[in-house]
Design a protein around this motif. Sequence first.
Motif, PDB file in Angstrom:
ATOM      1  N   UNK A   1       0.809  -1.211   0.256  1.00  0.00           N
ATOM      2  CA  UNK A   1       0.019  -0.070   0.023  1.00  0.00           C
ATOM      3  C   UNK A   1       0.957   1.354   0.036  1.00  0.00           C
ATOM      4  N   UNK A   2       2.111   1.355   0.797  1.00  0.00           N
ATOM      5  CA  UNK A   2       2.686   2.281   0.888  1.00  0.00           C
ATOM      6  C   UNK A   2       3.555   2.470  -0.380  1.00  0.00           C
ATOM      7  N   UNK A   3       3.924   1.552  -1.229  1.00  0.00           N
ATOM      8  CA  UNK A   3       4.421   1.705  -2.567  1.00  0.00           C
ATOM      9  C   UNK A   3       3.313   2.358  -3.679  1.00  0.00           C
ATOM     10  N   UNK A   4       2.115   2.028  -3.348  1.00  0.00           N
ATOM     11  CA  UNK A   4       0.985   2.733  -4.336  1.00  0.00           C
ATOM     12  C   UNK A   4       0.760   4.019  -3.956  1.00  0.00           C
ATOM     13  N   UNK A   5       0.677   4.421  -2.634  1.00  0.00           N
ATOM     14  CA  UNK A   5       0.120   5.643  -2.106  1.00  0.00           C
ATOM     15  C   UNK A   5       1.564   6.766  -2.272  1.00  0.00           C
ATOM     16  N   UNK A   6       2.605   6.235  -1.774  1.00  0.00           N
ATOM     17  CA  UNK A   6       3.934   6.966  -1.890  1.00  0.00           C
ATOM     18  C   UNK A   6       5.010   6.294  -2.699  1.00  0.00           C
ATOM     19  N   UNK A   7       4.788   6.402  -3.932  1.00  0.00           N
ATOM     20  CA  UNK A   7       5.891   5.722  -4.541  1.00  0.00           C
ATOM     21  C   UNK A   7       7.273   6.461  -4.705  1.00  0.00           C
ATOM     22  N   UNK A   8       7.460   7.592  -4.193  1.00  0.00           N
ATOM     23  CA  UNK A   8       8.566   8.280  -4.114  1.00  0.00           C
ATOM     24  C   UNK A   8       9.260   8.422  -2.635  1.00  0.00           C
ATOM     25  N   UNK A   9       8.436   7.856  -1.930  1.00  0.00           N
ATOM     26  CA  UNK A   9       8.991   8.325  -0.479  1.00  0.00           C
ATOM     27  C   UNK A   9       9.866   7.380  -0.228  1.00  0.00           C
ATOM     28  N   UNK A  10      10.980   7.937   0.636  1.00  0.00           N
ATOM     29  CA  UNK A  10      12.152   7.215   1.187  1.00  0.00           C
ATOM     30  C   UNK A  10      11.625   6.424   2.444  1.00  0.00           C
ATOM     31  N   UNK A  11      12.521   5.504   2.621  1.00  0.00           N
ATOM     32  CA  UNK A  11      12.214   4.206   3.640  1.00  0.00           C
ATOM     33  C   UNK A  11      12.672   4.962   5.024  1.00  0.00           C
ATOM     34  N   UNK A  12      11.957   4.900   6.133  1.00  0.00           N
ATOM     35  CA  UNK A  12      12.441   5.397   7.302  1.00  0.00           C
ATOM     36  C   UNK A  12      13.042   4.098   8.093  1.00  0.00           C
ATOM     37  N   UNK A  13      13.966   4.543   9.018  1.00  0.00           N
ATOM     38  CA  UNK A  13      14.695   3.487   9.581  1.00  0.00           C
ATOM     39  C   UNK A  13      13.759   2.602  10.569  1.00  0.00           C
ATOM     40  N   UNK A  14      12.962   3.049  11.090  1.00  0.00           N
ATOM     41  CA  UNK A  14      11.903   2.372  11.818  1.00  0.00           C
ATOM     42  C   UNK A  14      10.989   1.411  10.902  1.00  0.00           C
ATOM     43  N   UNK A  15      10.724   2.046   9.699  1.00  0.00           N
ATOM     44  CA  UNK A  15       9.815   1.190   8.967  1.00  0.00           C
ATOM     45  C   UNK A  15      10.801   0.152   8.115  1.00  0.00           C
ATOM     46  N   UNK A  16      11.915   0.183   8.001  1.00  0.00           N
ATOM     47  CA  UNK A  16      12.778  -0.626   7.590  1.00  0.00           C
ATOM     48  C   UNK A  16      12.905  -1.798   8.541  1.00  0.00           C
ATOM     49  N   UNK A  17      12.809  -1.238   9.894  1.00  0.00           N
ATOM     50  CA  UNK A  17      13.265  -2.423  10.894  1.00  0.00           C
ATOM     51  C   UNK A  17      11.670  -3.303  11.084  1.00  0.00           C
ATOM     52  N   UNK A  18      10.786  -2.457  10.971  1.00  0.00           N
ATOM     53  CA  UNK A  18       9.538  -3.144  11.149  1.00  0.00           C
ATOM     54  C   UNK A  18       9.173  -4.144   9.868  1.00  0.00           C
ATOM     55  N   UNK A  19       9.529  -3.819   8.574  1.00  0.00           N
ATOM     56  CA  UNK A  19       9.288  -4.533   7.597  1.00  0.00           C
ATOM     57  C   UNK A  19      10.150  -5.569   7.303  1.00  0.00           C
ATOM     58  N   UNK A  20      11.642  -5.392   7.860  1.00  0.00           N
ATOM     59  CA  UNK A  20      12.688  -6.243   7.277  1.00  0.00           C
ATOM     60  C   UNK A  20      12.793  -7.198   8.273  1.00  0.00           C
ATOM     61  N   UNK A  21      13.015  -6.659   9.692  1.00  0.00           N
ATOM     62  CA  UNK A  21      13.417  -7.557  10.907  1.00  0.00           C
ATOM     63  C   UNK A  21      12.576  -7.966  11.918  1.00  0.00           C
ATOM     64  N   UNK A  22      11.248  -7.524  11.743  1.00  0.00           N
ATOM     65  CA  UNK A  22      10.205  -7.780  12.834  1.00  0.00           C
ATOM     66  C   UNK A  22       9.940  -9.525  12.747  1.00  0.00           C
ATOM     67  N   UNK A  23       9.451  -9.864  11.441  1.00  0.00           N
ATOM     68  CA  UNK A  23       9.149 -11.322  11.408  1.00  0.00           C
ATOM     69  C   UNK A  23      10.173 -12.159  12.181  1.00  0.00           C
ATOM     70  N   UNK A  24      11.338 -11.962  11.622  1.00  0.00           N
ATOM     71  CA  UNK A  24      12.422 -12.870  12.070  1.00  0.00           C
ATOM     72  C   UNK A  24      12.709 -12.936  13.506  1.00  0.00           C
ATOM     73  N   UNK A  25      12.607 -11.634  14.115  1.00  0.00           N
ATOM     74  CA  UNK A  25      13.055 -11.479  15.526  1.00  0.00           C
ATOM     75  C   UNK A  25      11.453 -12.163  16.376  1.00  0.00           C
TER      76      UNK A  25
END
Length: 351
Positions: free
Chosen positions: A270-294
């Motif tokens: 959804x974020x890619x569709x709504x904000x295709x040019x927005x940069x990835x915040x560190x908190x969003x990166x941790x949430x999307x890339x490392x949360x499930x593994x943790x």
Amino acid sequence: MPNPSKRKLAQRENLERARSAIPGSVDNVLKQNEEVQKLLSEEKKRVVDLEKRIDVYKTELHRYETCLKNAEEKLSMEIRDHNCTKLALKTCQEKKVASEISYEAQISELQNRCNQLLLESPARGKVLKKYEDISSPHTKNRRCERIVEEMGKFVGEDSLDAFGKDFALFLSKSSRFSFRLSMTVESVLVQIGCDPRAHYQQMNGNQTQALLKPVNIDKVLRVFEPHRDMSLMRRLMNVIGSLMSSSNNSVKSNQEILEMKENLDDLKNVLRLLHPTMSVLPKLHILSAHLIDFVVLNGTWGRTSEQGMESFHALFNQLTKQYASVHNLEHRTFLILRHLMHYNDMTDCSN
């Protein structure tokens, strides 16, 4: 010559008499024969005539027999048709009686239906008083309830809420009515308890969680005009609300972890569709890339969840006040981080 006897004399006389009578008798016989032949010829003619007449009579008799047979067949058909007509007439009479009974039942049913419709109508079959002449609030409310009931029958009870909103917007925008609907985001936030307060610098966690409930999401989005991204906004808010509900220190089951992964994937899409040019915040990166593994590794979101991070904010503010006398910023930061590391070492149960 002897004298003949009387007997012989008599015989001679008879013989002479017979001889003299023979020619006349022959003539008579011939005449009689001619007459007989003539009569026979006439009789033959009569026989021939009779035979001809008999043939004629036979022909006539055959014709009469044929006519009689045809008449009998015609009479039989007429009798059969009469019986069929009689049966059809009887059937029609029975149907007529049944139809009359059915019509009476239908008339009774229609009368009952009319009475029911009169009772279900807003006016109940009566002449209503003009609305501007009504002074009782109860009467006004009752009339409004009747109109709402009719609207529910018209659009369906399931669609009544959406229709009511659209109808209110229609009345607000129509030039025929003075009614105007002033619905703002602020009024909706006040309604759901998420309005700014004097003692809040910004919206707190409880208010955010209340805002992200599906029913409140619909209330907020209804304020805005329809837009092509409205469905994506609703989807984004629902996903964030679901993740916020999962952000706690409870032990997660495999099903809950799978739902969290699906929500995170949906959040990224959804974020890619709504904000295709927005940069990835560190908190969003941790949430999307490392949360499930943790969570898979530890079985829980733990202290990194929403409430855990909020508690660290309070601890960090306390440490900032505690080391306020240290003027060197780097040294003060080092002391705060060391304190937090000691605190983490004391509360870490993984070893």
